[in-house]
Design a protein around this motif. Sequence first.
Motif, PDB file in Angstrom:
ATOM      1  N   LYS A  70     -70.295 -36.484  61.515  1.00 23.46           N
ATOM      2  CA  LYS A  70     -71.488 -36.429  62.366  1.00 23.46           C
ATOM      3  C   LYS A  70     -72.768 -36.534  61.543  1.00 23.46           C
ATOM      4  O   LYS A  70     -73.811 -36.943  62.049  1.00 23.46           O
ATOM      5  CB  LYS A  70     -71.499 -35.125  63.172  1.00 23.46           C
ATOM      6  CG  LYS A  70     -70.350 -34.993  64.160  1.00 23.46           C
ATOM      7  CD  LYS A  70     -70.375 -33.634  64.849  1.00 23.46           C
ATOM      8  CE  LYS A  70     -69.183 -33.456  65.774  1.00 23.46           C
ATOM      9  NZ  LYS A  70     -69.168 -32.095  66.397  1.00 23.46           N
ATOM     10  N   GLY A  71     -72.680 -36.147  60.267  1.00 28.88           N
ATOM     11  CA  GLY A  71     -73.845 -36.200  59.390  1.00 28.88           C
ATOM     12  C   GLY A  71     -73.904 -37.438  58.520  1.00 28.88           C
ATOM     13  O   GLY A  71     -74.722 -37.507  57.591  1.00 28.88           O
ATOM     14  N   GLY A  72     -73.038 -38.417  58.790  1.00 26.99           N
ATOM     15  CA  GLY A  72     -73.098 -39.674  58.052  1.00 26.99           C
ATOM     16  C   GLY A  72     -71.991 -39.892  57.039  1.00 26.99           C
ATOM     17  O   GLY A  72     -71.962 -40.936  56.384  1.00 26.99           O
ATOM     18  N   ALA A  73     -71.071 -38.935  56.889  1.00 22.06           N
ATOM     19  CA  ALA A  73     -69.952 -39.121  55.951  1.00 22.06           C
ATOM     20  C   ALA A  73     -68.932 -40.106  56.539  1.00 22.06           C
ATOM     21  O   ALA A  73     -68.894 -40.332  57.753  1.00 22.06           O
ATOM     22  CB  ALA A  73     -69.285 -37.784  55.655  1.00 22.06           C
ATOM     23  N   ARG A  74     -68.111 -40.686  55.664  1.00 17.86           N
ATOM     24  CA  ARG A  74     -67.066 -41.610  56.095  1.00 17.86           C
ATOM     25  C   ARG A  74     -65.720 -41.179  55.534  1.00 17.86           C
ATOM     26  O   ARG A  74     -65.646 -40.706  54.392  1.00 17.86           O
ATOM     27  CB  ARG A  74     -67.356 -43.034  55.614  1.00 17.86           C
ATOM     28  CG  ARG A  74     -68.403 -43.761  56.414  1.00 17.86           C
ATOM     29  CD  ARG A  74     -68.399 -45.263  56.133  1.00 17.86           C
ATOM     30  NE  ARG A  74     -68.629 -45.597  54.750  1.00 17.86           N
ATOM     31  CZ  ARG A  74     -67.696 -46.089  53.927  1.00 17.86           C
ATOM     32  NH1 ARG A  74     -66.454 -46.263  54.345  1.00 17.86           N
ATOM     33  NH2 ARG A  74     -67.984 -46.391  52.677  1.00 17.86           N
ATOM     34  N   VAL A  75     -64.682 -41.338  56.331  1.00 21.10           N
ATOM     35  CA  VAL A  75     -63.315 -41.068  55.873  1.00 21.10           C
ATOM     36  C   VAL A  75     -62.778 -42.344  55.256  1.00 21.10           C
ATOM     37  O   VAL A  75     -62.634 -43.367  55.933  1.00 21.10           O
ATOM     38  CB  VAL A  75     -62.426 -40.597  57.035  1.00 21.10           C
ATOM     39  CG1 VAL A  75     -60.978 -40.489  56.576  1.00 21.10           C
ATOM     40  CG2 VAL A  75     -62.901 -39.255  57.568  1.00 21.10           C
ATOM     41  N   ALA A  76     -62.496 -42.314  53.959  1.00 21.23           N
ATOM     42  CA  ALA A  76     -61.955 -43.491  53.271  1.00 21.23           C
ATOM     43  C   ALA A  76     -60.449 -43.613  53.494  1.00 21.23           C
ATOM     44  O   ALA A  76     -59.934 -44.716  53.691  1.00 21.23           O
ATOM     45  CB  ALA A  76     -62.257 -43.415  51.778  1.00 21.23           C
ATOM     46  N   HIS A  77     -59.745 -42.474  53.477  1.00 20.13           N
ATOM     47  CA  HIS A  77     -58.295 -42.488  53.676  1.00 20.13           C
ATOM     48  C   HIS A  77     -57.843 -41.075  54.040  1.00 20.13           C
ATOM     49  O   HIS A  77     -58.364 -40.101  53.490  1.00 20.13           O
ATOM     50  CB  HIS A  77     -57.567 -42.959  52.412  1.00 20.13           C
ATOM     51  CG  HIS A  77     -56.087 -43.011  52.554  1.00 20.13           C
ATOM     52  ND1 HIS A  77     -55.451 -43.862  53.426  1.00 20.13           N
ATOM     53  CD2 HIS A  77     -55.109 -42.315  51.923  1.00 20.13           C
ATOM     54  CE1 HIS A  77     -54.143 -43.685  53.330  1.00 20.13           C
ATOM     55  NE2 HIS A  77     -53.914 -42.750  52.429  1.00 20.13           N
ATOM     56  N   GLU A  78     -56.894 -40.990  54.955  1.00 18.59           N
ATOM     57  CA  GLU A  78     -56.407 -39.673  55.382  1.00 18.59           C
ATOM     58  C   GLU A  78     -54.885 -39.650  55.299  1.00 18.59           C
ATOM     59  O   GLU A  78     -54.207 -40.537  55.826  1.00 18.59           O
ATOM     60  CB  GLU A  78     -56.869 -39.374  56.807  1.00 18.59           C
ATOM     61  CG  GLU A  78     -56.591 -37.956  57.250  1.00 18.59           C
ATOM     62  CD  GLU A  78     -57.363 -37.559  58.498  1.00 18.59           C
ATOM     63  OE1 GLU A  78     -57.200 -36.403  58.951  1.00 18.59           O
ATOM     64  OE2 GLU A  78     -58.127 -38.399  59.020  1.00 18.59           O
ATOM     65  N   ASP A  79     -54.353 -38.649  54.589  1.00 14.13           N
ATOM     66  CA  ASP A  79     -52.905 -38.478  54.437  1.00 14.13           C
ATOM     67  C   ASP A  79     -52.497 -37.245  55.238  1.00 14.13           C
ATOM     68  O   ASP A  79     -52.748 -36.103  54.838  1.00 14.13           O
ATOM     69  CB  ASP A  79     -52.554 -38.295  52.961  1.00 14.13           C
ATOM     70  CG  ASP A  79     -51.053 -38.344  52.706  1.00 14.13           C
ATOM     71  OD1 ASP A  79     -50.285 -37.972  53.613  1.00 14.13           O
ATOM     72  OD2 ASP A  79     -50.651 -38.742  51.598  1.00 14.13           O
ATOM     73  N   ASP A  80     -51.865 -37.482  56.380  1.00 13.99           N
ATOM     74  CA  ASP A  80     -51.494 -36.371  57.264  1.00 13.99           C
ATOM     75  C   ASP A  80     -50.359 -35.525  56.688  1.00 13.99           C
ATOM     76  O   ASP A  80     -50.240 -34.332  57.015  1.00 13.99           O
ATOM     77  CB  ASP A  80     -51.063 -36.908  58.634  1.00 13.99           C
ATOM     78  CG  ASP A  80     -52.231 -37.541  59.392  1.00 13.99           C
ATOM     79  OD1 ASP A  80     -53.377 -37.067  59.200  1.00 13.99           O
ATOM     80  OD2 ASP A  80     -52.011 -38.507  60.147  1.00 13.99           O
TER      81      ASP A  80
END
Length: 508
Positions: A70-80
């Motif tokens: 919400k503050g402008g960060a980005r998720v590059a990759h997520e390992d569940d």
Amino acid sequence: MPDYMYMLESRLSAEQRAVLVRMQELAVETTTNVYLTGGAVRDLISGMPIRDLDFTVEGNPSRFARELEKGGARVAHEDDKIRRVQMLFSGDVDGSIEAAREEIYARPGVRPETRWSTIMEDLRRRDFSLNAIALSLNAASRGLLLDPTNGLADLEAREVRALSIHSFTNQPVRLLRAVRYGARMEFKMEPRTEEWFNLARERGLQQSISPGDAGDELRQLAREDKPVQILKAWEARGLMDAIGPQLAKRHPHYEMLARILRARDDLAAAGIRPRLSAPLTYAALGKLKDREVSAALHRLEYRQQEIEVVTSLEERAQKVTAALAGRKTAAPGEAYAFLEKAPADLLAFILAESSNSKAVGKIRTYLNKWRPLRQALPAAILELESIGMAHGPKFDKVIEDLFQAQLQGKARNPELRLKLLRKLSGIKELPKKKPDEKDRKKLVDKTKKKFVGKQPPGAPAPGGAPVESPKAADTLARLQAARKGKAAAPAPPPAKVAKPNTAASRKR
């Protein structure tokens, strides 16, 4: 006891500090324990630049990631599977958020069972002691250093120490990682770790490094400050096969790597810190053919988007080069505007590899002349404020017009800059005020007070008429004549008094 929070905050950039503050706020809002772990703490204590911010939470990291987005960060990759989120925080800050976990191995070398746990268990399951240190960001224990495996002692001894005899057996990729840490920090392996390392190599464990793990190490290499030293250390230890058999035979393109690193330093001197993942990966695989580069990256489980960024690097750089050599960027203002928007990694690659002197020359002019002019504009803003112009659209236009003129070589020194600012703003310099009769009278009276009363030797005692010196009399005469509009004749010089002839006096 060292104040680690003070050390940390004084070493972080403004953007990194903002991320740290936001994570502490989210820890309070979600009532979750949050810790700064791994590389950031290691680099803080060892005095190295802090590049990434890796956080460990005793809970679900996805909640933090969603709020940060919400503050402008980005998720590059997520390992569940391991609850790890690779992030690009706001302000272009690299890092990650992961859940505290414990890994249980049924027997050495098999895939571990993962259990969510506390921070202390998480630190003990890590690879090397220098990565098993954490700093609490919680309100009740803020700044508390957690070091259950005595990593501080290893940092002081400048050693890489594995935490288990099965460390390389459980995760063979740690062979690559141990060498990378040693080359980056100029550390040696702790003697027992060196024995375990050599035993793992004799057993051929480097051949069982999974392609995905090797790909992660290549990604990390592309973000290192010393990729050449690391690659050479991997070759010396016989580990290059893990990255790619073809690369082991043909070797990385060390000359290209060195040129790109020199270009990186040139950009850094101008205040630009480019992300060189694509150029450095391209150079590391630079002696392979195009189709071989693509095949090698596919084997290392790079994502398709990552592969396209690397394989299209030369084509994209050629487009930028052609634009810089063309008519559309002939004027300094147009060239500057183009270069401001051009990707920094492409500029570094062009500086390193292009033979187009026109394009390279414009990039160097941009770095060495145009950007310093832009960075000096705050001085012009203060000058424009000082001559009485209010902020607004016209104010901004005057500053921009000044900058465009400076790009063409005009108004480079303060005097000419102020003159041009007045011209552009339409604010003329106020005429100097001439002194009136009242001011002249004050000047005469002030001069009288200064000189009257300075008596030569032999003057009357106090209470008698004041005696003026010849210099004072001359000055007063000229000032009085100025009041009357007449020229005063200079006072005659004082008569010289003849000294008595002492020899004749004695004869008498």
